[in-house]
Motif scaffolding. Sequence first.
Motif, PDB file in Angstrom:
ATOM      1  N   LYS A  84       0.889  -1.205  -0.006  1.00 20.32           N
ATOM      2  CA  LYS A  84      -0.148  -0.055   0.171  1.00 20.32           C
ATOM      3  C   LYS A  84       0.771   1.222  -0.091  1.00 20.32           C
ATOM      4  O   LYS A  84       0.636   2.189  -0.777  1.00 20.32           O
ATOM      5  CB  LYS A  84      -0.907   0.039   1.229  1.00 20.32           C
ATOM      6  CG  LYS A  84      -1.873   1.240   1.022  1.00 20.32           C
ATOM      7  CD  LYS A  84      -2.844   1.246   2.495  1.00 20.32           C
ATOM      8  CE  LYS A  84      -3.645   2.412   2.509  1.00 20.32           C
ATOM      9  NZ  LYS A  84      -4.453   2.416   3.857  1.00 20.32           N
ATOM     10  N   ILE A  85       1.885   1.177   0.834  1.00 21.02           N
ATOM     11  CA  ILE A  85       2.936   2.536   0.741  1.00 21.02           C
ATOM     12  C   ILE A  85       3.612   2.379  -0.326  1.00 21.02           C
ATOM     13  O   ILE A  85       3.876   3.512  -0.731  1.00 21.02           O
ATOM     14  CB  ILE A  85       3.728   2.299   1.974  1.00 21.02           C
ATOM     15  CG1 ILE A  85       3.015   2.224   3.522  1.00 21.02           C
ATOM     16  CG2 ILE A  85       4.777   3.470   2.185  1.00 21.02           C
ATOM     17  CD1 ILE A  85       3.739   1.879   4.708  1.00 21.02           C
ATOM     18  N   LEU A  86       4.203   1.583  -0.985  1.00 21.20           N
ATOM     19  CA  LEU A  86       4.707   1.284  -2.300  1.00 21.20           C
ATOM     20  C   LEU A  86       3.815   1.992  -3.165  1.00 21.20           C
ATOM     21  O   LEU A  86       4.358   2.767  -4.035  1.00 21.20           O
ATOM     22  CB  LEU A  86       5.280  -0.096  -2.494  1.00 21.20           C
ATOM     23  CG  LEU A  86       6.244  -0.135  -3.624  1.00 21.20           C
ATOM     24  CD1 LEU A  86       7.517   0.612  -3.404  1.00 21.20           C
ATOM     25  CD2 LEU A  86       6.481  -1.839  -3.943  1.00 21.20           C
ATOM     26  N   LYS A  87       2.604   1.503  -3.409  1.00 19.83           N
ATOM     27  CA  LYS A  87       1.810   2.074  -4.427  1.00 19.83           C
ATOM     28  C   LYS A  87       1.407   3.644  -4.328  1.00 19.83           C
ATOM     29  O   LYS A  87       1.398   4.142  -5.336  1.00 19.83           O
ATOM     30  CB  LYS A  87       0.599   1.313  -4.404  1.00 19.83           C
ATOM     31  CG  LYS A  87       0.603   0.033  -5.134  1.00 19.83           C
ATOM     32  CD  LYS A  87      -0.812  -0.859  -5.496  1.00 19.83           C
ATOM     33  CE  LYS A  87      -0.267  -2.092  -6.264  1.00 19.83           C
ATOM     34  NZ  LYS A  87      -1.873  -2.490  -6.305  1.00 19.83           N
ATOM     35  N   GLU A  88       1.657   4.051  -3.286  1.00 19.22           N
ATOM     36  CA  GLU A  88       1.281   5.522  -2.982  1.00 19.22           C
ATOM     37  C   GLU A  88       2.619   6.255  -3.607  1.00 19.22           C
ATOM     38  O   GLU A  88       2.481   7.421  -4.394  1.00 19.22           O
ATOM     39  CB  GLU A  88       1.125   5.885  -1.571  1.00 19.22           C
ATOM     40  CG  GLU A  88      -0.120   5.523  -0.851  1.00 19.22           C
ATOM     41  CD  GLU A  88      -0.258   5.557   0.510  1.00 19.22           C
ATOM     42  OE1 GLU A  88       0.962   5.920   1.292  1.00 19.22           O
ATOM     43  OE2 GLU A  88      -1.440   5.350   1.117  1.00 19.22           O
ATOM     44  N   LYS A  89       3.623   5.532  -3.381  1.00 20.15           N
ATOM     45  CA  LYS A  89       5.034   6.167  -3.865  1.00 20.15           C
ATOM     46  C   LYS A  89       5.012   6.007  -5.626  1.00 20.15           C
ATOM     47  O   LYS A  89       5.241   7.087  -6.088  1.00 20.15           O
ATOM     48  CB  LYS A  89       6.236   5.449  -3.459  1.00 20.15           C
ATOM     49  CG  LYS A  89       6.361   5.554  -2.041  1.00 20.15           C
ATOM     50  CD  LYS A  89       7.651   4.913  -1.381  1.00 20.15           C
ATOM     51  CE  LYS A  89       7.990   4.895  -0.007  1.00 20.15           C
ATOM     52  NZ  LYS A  89       9.166   4.063   0.442  1.00 20.15           N
ATOM     53  N   PHE A  90       4.610   5.022  -6.005  1.00 20.51           N
ATOM     54  CA  PHE A  90       4.351   4.858  -7.478  1.00 20.51           C
ATOM     55  C   PHE A  90       3.448   5.752  -8.159  1.00 20.51           C
ATOM     56  O   PHE A  90       3.678   6.419  -9.122  1.00 20.51           O
ATOM     57  CB  PHE A  90       3.960   3.476  -7.858  1.00 20.51           C
ATOM     58  CG  PHE A  90       4.952   2.338  -7.607  1.00 20.51           C
ATOM     59  CD1 PHE A  90       6.215   2.682  -7.486  1.00 20.51           C
ATOM     60  CD2 PHE A  90       4.487   1.219  -7.509  1.00 20.51           C
ATOM     61  CE1 PHE A  90       7.053   1.685  -7.319  1.00 20.51           C
ATOM     62  CE2 PHE A  90       5.470  -0.137  -7.179  1.00 20.51           C
ATOM     63  CZ  PHE A  90       6.807   0.471  -7.001  1.00 20.51           C
ATOM     64  N   ALA A  91       2.240   6.140  -7.290  1.00 22.99           N
ATOM     65  CA  ALA A  91       1.415   6.867  -7.855  1.00 22.99           C
ATOM     66  C   ALA A  91       1.906   8.425  -7.917  1.00 22.99           C
ATOM     67  O   ALA A  91       1.721   9.122  -8.742  1.00 22.99           O
ATOM     68  CB  ALA A  91       0.148   7.008  -6.787  1.00 22.99           C
TER      69      ALA A  91
END
Length: 272
Positions: free
Chosen positions: A48-55
């Motif tokens: 979840k945290i990783l996908k926020e960074k990707f976004a």
Amino acid sequence: MDKQLQFSGLWAVILGGSSGFGFAAIEKLAKHGMNIAVLYRETSAAEKILKEKFAALTEQYSIKILSHNINALDQVSRAQFIEEFSTQADKHSVKLLLHSIARGNLKPLTIPGATVEDEAYNELSIEDIQLTTYAMSNSLLDWTKAILKAELFHEDGRIIGLTSEGAHKYWEGYAAVSIAKASLESLAKYMAVEFSVYGLKTNVIQAGVTETASLKKIPGSEKLIKAGIKRNPLGRITKPEDVAGVIYLLCTDESFWINGSIIHVDGGEHCR
């Protein structure tokens, strides 16, 4: 052409991109307009945290990031990824395949006096070595062939693996990884020759001691960090961003004649 758009329309496939060198490479390549397909294994909370960074990266640089929380070492998962990715990426658009998988066993070859019945019995087995070598070396060949068969590689594509000084000297508990890294270096040499017919250039980066999650799992990593600082002519250990910069450089048109090399990215640490 604007430097930030120099890789517009091109893709990087990054195996192991949730942290360390892989994630630093994503940040660097995204800044220059490259789309990213990244594979990793993370818990749902970490993802979840990783996908926020990707976004945030996709919004900032107007690029695409396709994230896949799958086992990159599994044949079925690899085939499913290729099938799905082929519907989203143009033919011959993969400029880079970066192998940044850090998965293996950190055990000693022998524990004097231990028996199988001992709870602490945890010597390195042949199966451990085979698993580690496939994860950190031979899987690169399978991924290269899969992307090539799908006609996704760019006509001037790059393949990059990551090795370490531990392939050439003793680090405690590092035997399986050392064998894997030595294998990777040999494999990359042969790939540099035999895949050159497809326009692919294969190189390996030997980073200096870098404080990553993978390094911290190595027994005695604190000693490696202290020794790295002392040995390094520039007075500090390597950062993931240092390595990401060279990964970027190896993707540029100017680097097309670099093939079959082991490139030290360590500030001169290897000189001592």
